[in-house]
Design a protein around this motif. Structure first.
Motif, mmCIF file in Angstrom:
data_model
loop_
_atom_site.group_PDB
_atom_site.id
_atom_site.type_symbol
_atom_site.label_atom_id
_atom_site.label_comp_id
_atom_site.label_asym_id
_atom_site.label_seq_id
_atom_site.Cartn_x
_atom_site.Cartn_y
_atom_site.Cartn_z
ATOM 1 N N ALA A 1 45.289 39.220 38.835
ATOM 2 C CA ALA A 1 43.816 38.950 38.302
ATOM 3 C C ALA A 1 42.755 39.382 39.343
ATOM 4 C CB ALA A 1 43.789 37.463 37.939
ATOM 5 N N ALA A 2 43.313 39.196 40.398
ATOM 6 C CA ALA A 2 42.514 39.464 41.630
ATOM 7 C C ALA A 2 42.381 40.949 41.569
ATOM 8 C CB ALA A 2 43.035 38.913 42.900
ATOM 9 N N ARG A 3 43.528 41.724 41.443
ATOM 10 C CA ARG A 3 43.609 43.108 41.640
ATOM 11 C C ARG A 3 42.733 43.735 40.531
ATOM 12 N NH1 ARG A 3 45.995 46.448 38.325
ATOM 13 N NH2 ARG A 3 47.620 44.887 37.368
ATOM 14 N N ARG A 4 42.677 43.046 39.210
ATOM 15 C CA ARG A 4 41.931 43.637 38.026
ATOM 16 C C ARG A 4 40.681 43.507 38.500
ATOM 17 N NH1 ARG A 4 46.371 40.904 35.150
ATOM 18 N NH2 ARG A 4 47.908 42.707 34.634
ATOM 19 N N ALA A 5 39.999 42.334 38.900
ATOM 20 C CA ALA A 5 38.660 42.009 39.258
ATOM 21 C C ALA A 5 38.106 43.011 40.353
ATOM 22 C CB ALA A 5 38.704 40.598 39.871
ATOM 23 N N LYS A 6 38.918 43.455 41.404
ATOM 24 C CA LYS A 6 38.693 44.515 42.144
ATOM 25 C C LYS A 6 38.569 45.642 41.580
ATOM 26 C CE LYS A 6 39.933 46.438 46.841
ATOM 27 N NZ LYS A 6 40.723 46.372 47.969
ATOM 28 N N GLU A 7 39.447 46.158 40.790
ATOM 29 C CA GLU A 7 38.965 47.293 39.943
ATOM 30 C C GLU A 7 38.169 47.435 39.146
ATOM 31 O OE1 GLU A 7 42.854 48.917 38.265
ATOM 32 O OE2 GLU A 7 44.133 48.190 39.937
ATOM 33 N N ALA A 8 37.557 46.064 38.626
ATOM 34 C CA ALA A 8 36.514 46.225 37.872
ATOM 35 C C ALA A 8 35.257 46.019 38.453
ATOM 36 C CB ALA A 8 36.514 45.011 36.923
ATOM 37 N N ASP A 9 35.281 46.246 39.802
ATOM 38 C CA ASP A 9 34.158 46.207 40.759
ATOM 39 C C ASP A 9 33.289 44.944 41.008
ATOM 40 O OD1 ASP A 9 34.501 48.698 41.621
ATOM 41 O OD2 ASP A 9 33.363 49.754 40.171
ATOM 42 N N PHE A 10 33.963 43.730 40.720
ATOM 43 C CA PHE A 10 33.209 42.469 40.790
ATOM 44 C C PHE A 10 33.031 42.461 42.279
ATOM 45 C CE2 PHE A 10 34.978 41.278 36.617
ATOM 46 C CZ PHE A 10 33.839 40.591 36.142
ATOM 47 N N ASP A 11 31.955 41.581 42.631
ATOM 48 C CA ASP A 11 31.380 41.298 44.042
ATOM 49 C C ASP A 11 32.084 40.069 44.623
ATOM 50 O OD1 ASP A 11 29.548 43.595 44.138
ATOM 51 O OD2 ASP A 11 28.609 42.524 42.340
ATOM 52 N N VAL A 12 32.513 39.343 43.984
ATOM 53 C CA VAL A 12 32.753 37.877 44.427
ATOM 54 C C VAL A 12 33.919 37.648 43.360
ATOM 55 C CG1 VAL A 12 32.137 35.548 44.608
ATOM 56 C CG2 VAL A 12 30.289 37.271 45.191
ATOM 57 N N LEU A 13 35.023 36.717 44.091
ATOM 58 C CA LEU A 13 36.139 36.437 43.415
ATOM 59 C C LEU A 13 36.068 34.646 43.640
ATOM 60 C CD1 LEU A 13 38.585 37.185 41.717
ATOM 61 C CD2 LEU A 13 39.812 36.585 43.569
ATOM 62 N N GLU A 14 35.967 34.005 42.449
ATOM 63 C CA GLU A 14 36.246 32.498 42.601
ATOM 64 C C GLU A 14 37.505 32.196 42.082
ATOM 65 O OE1 GLU A 14 32.887 29.613 42.729
ATOM 66 O OE2 GLU A 14 33.610 29.402 40.477
ATOM 67 N N VAL A 15 38.296 31.409 42.607
ATOM 68 C CA VAL A 15 39.360 30.563 42.214
ATOM 69 C C VAL A 15 39.109 29.473 41.718
ATOM 70 C CG1 VAL A 15 41.808 29.713 42.832
ATOM 71 C CG2 VAL A 15 41.059 31.883 43.709
ATOM 72 N N HIS A 16 39.460 29.048 40.338
ATOM 73 C CA HIS A 16 39.218 27.862 39.376
ATOM 74 C C HIS A 16 40.289 26.831 39.811
ATOM 75 C CE1 HIS A 16 37.008 25.282 37.047
ATOM 76 N NE2 HIS A 16 36.972 25.974 35.921
#
Length: 344
Positions: free
Chosen positions: A149-164
């Protein structure tokens, strides 16, 4: 004098133009595919146009069987990347940064026909299903899902990742002694209950090098459960792992009535910020610009997460600026001379 609410804030190499964050809030407006729909493009982009500094999506679910509710957005398949990137691009177009919160509902999953999973076979309440206790192999598979999921978030160009890790969902279930009664290395002591979160963060960081937030439930509101003091210890571990900000919510692990009132969760953000020396986000019935400014001016948190109020008013930031006597940049189309500018 510029209100602190409207000063920039930088984490790593990402700068938010102000301290206003649209909190992650479930919309349940996709379908079984988990794909971004027109609603999401309108909903999130409107808040970017409204001048929030950081826009979080609702929880992006890492496993099709881990839905918080029907119609959740997904990030469990590469198929989702295209739609998420389109959403991120539109958020960026209007000057905001985009945040992806990733998670799994655990024993609270509401996908029809799916038996929930959790750290122990303990139901949330007498009216909910008893989850299947996860094996160590299940745990490792789940950690891999977070990593992907983190890889996909990076590929989608998100700026911030939050683990719930909040609100009674899977990772929160491991953290709380009320829902985790395992006797192996993933249960028992505080360190053992934290182990899956530690391994998720380690895995996520192999794919993600941008700002990393963790959302917590700072108290369980139930006897024998986690307290704000417990989360001071958890936050120390998060800081050691390189987490950049702890987003301080509360509750969800037990079916108890919470006495909520304006700023009711802010003390947890303040406690963790001061005792652990880590950045925090404050959330919980923050309705006005004055409330938000007080939190920031008194160093109780670094960012202010706005939920229900920004649903009511996509231009909450502009309303807060007027309340605080601060001039902020607004879309030229919404200024007095916007129409003349557009014709020139």
């Amino acid at each position: 004098m510029m209100a602190k609410l409207f000063t920039p804030y930088t984490i790593k190499d990402v700068t938010f133009k102000n301290r206003i964050v649209m909190s992650p809030m479930c919309m349940h407006s996709s379908d079984e595919s988990g794909e971004v729909k027109n609603f999401h493009l309108t909903h999130y982009t409107a808040r970017a146009l409204g001048q929030a500094g950081l826009i979080f999506t609702e929880t992006l679910v890492i496993d099709a069987d881990g839905l918080i509710g029907p119609g959740d957005l997904g990030i469990w398949d590469d198929f989702h990347i295209k739609g998420l990137k389109n959403l991120v691009d539109q958020i960026h177009e209007f000057g905001a940064k985009a945040g992806a919160q990733i998670g799994h509902a655990g024993r609270l999953t509401k996908k029809e026909g799916v038996t929930p999973i959790g750290p122990s076979p303990i139901p949330f309440s007498k009216d909910t299903l008893t989850p299947i206790e996860m094996t160590k192999e299940d745990i490792q598979h789940m950690i891999l899902n977070f990593k992907e999921a983190a890889r996909r978030a990076k590929e989608a160009d998100f700026d911030v990742l939050e683990v719930h890790t909040a609100h009674g969902y899977l990772l929160n279930e491991f953290l709380s002694p009320l829902s985790n009664q395992r006797t192996d290395e993933y249960g028992g002591t505080l360190e053992n209950r934290y182990r899956i979160v530690k391994e998720v963060i380690e895995a996520v960081k192999t794919e993600w090098d941008g700002p990393l937030f963790v959302r917590i439930s700072s108290t369980d509101y139930a006897e024998g459960g986690n307290t704000p003091e417990t989360f001071v210890e958890y936050a120390k571990m998060m800081k050691e792992q390189g987490v950049d900000l702890v987003d301080c919510s509360s509750g969800g692990i037990a079916p108890v009535k919470v006495d909520s009132y304006p700023n009711y969760q802010v003390p947890a953000a303040e406690k963790i910020r001061k005792k652990v020396q880590i950045a925090t986000g404050a959330v919980g019935l923050i309705k006005t610009g004055r409330q938000a400014e007080e939190i920031l001016r008194n160093d109780r948190a670094d960012l202010v997460f706005i939920g229900r109020e920004i649903l009511k008013n996509p231009f909450w930031a502009r309303s807060a600026a007027e309340e605080l006597g601060t001039d902020i940049e607004v879309p030229v189309q919404y200024t007095r001379y916007g129409s003349q500018w557009l014709k020139s």
